[in-house]
Motif scaffolding. Structure first.
Motif, short mmCIF file in Angstrom:
data_model
loop_
_atom_site.label_atom_id
_atom_site.label_comp_id
_atom_site.label_asym_id
_atom_site.label_seq_id
_atom_site.Cartn_x
_atom_site.Cartn_y
_atom_site.Cartn_z
N GLY A 1 -20.01 -42.41 -2.16
CA GLY A 1 -20.71 -41.38 -2.51
C GLY A 1 -20.64 -39.94 -2.04
O GLY A 1 -21.15 -39.21 -2.45
N ALA A 2 -20.07 -40.02 -0.73
CA ALA A 2 -19.68 -38.67 0.00
C ALA A 2 -18.79 -38.11 -0.61
O ALA A 2 -18.73 -36.71 -0.45
N VAL A 3 -18.07 -38.65 -1.70
CA VAL A 3 -16.89 -37.88 -2.23
C VAL A 3 -17.57 -37.09 -3.19
O VAL A 3 -18.02 -37.74 -4.31
N ALA A 4 -17.44 -35.66 -3.40
CA ALA A 4 -18.11 -34.96 -4.44
C ALA A 4 -16.98 -34.55 -5.52
O ALA A 4 -17.42 -34.33 -6.39
N ASN B 1 -12.05 -30.40 2.60
CA ASN B 1 -11.14 -30.86 1.89
C ASN B 1 -9.91 -31.71 2.35
O ASN B 1 -9.41 -31.30 3.35
N VAL B 2 -9.90 -32.58 1.92
CA VAL B 2 -8.83 -33.63 2.14
C VAL B 2 -7.65 -33.84 1.13
O VAL B 2 -8.00 -33.69 -0.11
N GLN B 3 -6.20 -33.55 1.46
CA GLN B 3 -5.43 -33.95 0.61
C GLN B 3 -4.64 -35.35 0.86
O GLN B 3 -4.40 -35.57 1.88
N ILE B 4 -4.50 -36.08 -0.17
CA ILE B 4 -3.74 -37.46 -0.05
C ILE B 4 -2.52 -37.69 -0.98
O ILE B 4 -2.61 -37.31 -2.24
N LYS B 5 -1.57 -37.89 -0.22
CA LYS B 5 -0.23 -38.03 -1.08
C LYS B 5 0.09 -39.42 -1.03
O LYS B 5 0.09 -40.14 -0.14
N VAL B 6 0.40 -40.00 -2.56
CA VAL B 6 0.59 -41.37 -2.63
C VAL B 6 2.04 -41.53 -3.25
O VAL B 6 2.04 -41.04 -4.31
N MET B 7 3.04 -42.03 -2.37
CA MET B 7 4.43 -42.15 -2.99
C MET B 7 4.87 -43.61 -3.04
O MET B 7 4.42 -44.58 -2.36
N THR C 1 -6.51 -34.55 -4.34
CA THR C 1 -7.30 -33.69 -3.47
C THR C 1 -8.84 -34.16 -3.49
O THR C 1 -9.26 -34.32 -4.73
N LEU C 2 -9.59 -34.32 -2.45
CA LEU C 2 -10.65 -34.80 -2.59
C LEU C 2 -11.61 -34.03 -1.96
O LEU C 2 -11.29 -33.17 -0.76
N GLN C 3 -12.88 -33.92 -2.02
CA GLN C 3 -13.98 -32.89 -1.50
C GLN C 3 -14.82 -33.77 -0.94
O GLN C 3 -15.62 -34.75 -1.70
N ILE C 4 -14.92 -33.95 0.13
CA ILE C 4 -15.96 -34.87 1.06
C ILE C 4 -17.08 -34.45 1.85
O ILE C 4 -16.65 -33.46 2.54
N ILE D 1 -13.32 -41.74 5.58
CA ILE D 1 -13.82 -41.75 4.07
C ILE D 1 -12.33 -41.75 3.33
O ILE D 1 -12.44 -42.60 2.30
N ALA D 2 -11.76 -40.93 3.76
CA ALA D 2 -10.67 -40.76 2.91
C ALA D 2 -9.77 -41.81 2.92
O ALA D 2 -8.88 -42.41 1.86
N GLU D 3 -9.60 -42.25 4.11
CA GLU D 3 -8.72 -43.65 4.46
C GLU D 3 -9.21 -45.06 3.79
O GLU D 3 -8.58 -45.69 3.05
N GLU D 4 -10.61 -44.90 3.56
CA GLU D 4 -11.17 -46.05 2.80
C GLU D 4 -10.84 -45.84 1.33
O GLU D 4 -10.58 -46.67 0.54
#
Lengths: 82, 82
Positions: free
Chosen positions: A33-36, B4-10, B45-48, B59-62
């Motif tokens: 839920g922390a992801v907004a 703000n976290v960015q995740i690259k999935v390749m 991109t995630l806002q956490i 959290i981004a890892e999970e």
């Protein structure tokens, strides 16, 4: 010489991103839920044969404009990888 | 605080990437023969909301492990945006 270029193509900030909303719902259902907010775009890596880094960047720019990004809905950012 | 976290999935390097091959064909047809290889993945991109940068990264890892990346076919990289 071969240059590695990465291009990020994301939905414009003012537009809805249905894929991102779906991922956000999925993450919240998984207890995160922390992801907004979530936005989902494309990450493209190119290997470009060019005489110089400037030329490689120009080719990446042309590729983005002609094929990779739809300017009505998306913006792109080009980054050279060392 | 919001991070703000960015995740690259390749797609994994050893796997074929049919989408990348299709884009490569398209670029070559457009006259961009200098492009030698293309790989296409996702950029997320995630806002956490988290108490610290470390917590946000966790959290981004999970999220990556549980939903965003399929480890059989893809790898991911997480980067914090300042």
């Amino acid at each position: 010489m071969t240059y590695n270029v990465q291009i990020k193509v994301m939905p414009l900030k003012d537009l809805l991103d249905p894929q991102g909303k779906a991922v956000l719902g999925g993450l919240n259902n998984l207890g995160l839920g922390a992801v907004a907010d979530v936005r989902v775009g494309k990450h493209i890596t190119l290997q470009i044969n060019a005489a110089s880094e400037a030329e490689a960047r120009e080719i990446a720019e042309e590729a983005s404009k002609k094929l990779l990004a739809n300017p009505v809905m998306e913006f792109y950012e080009i980054e050279m990888i060392q």
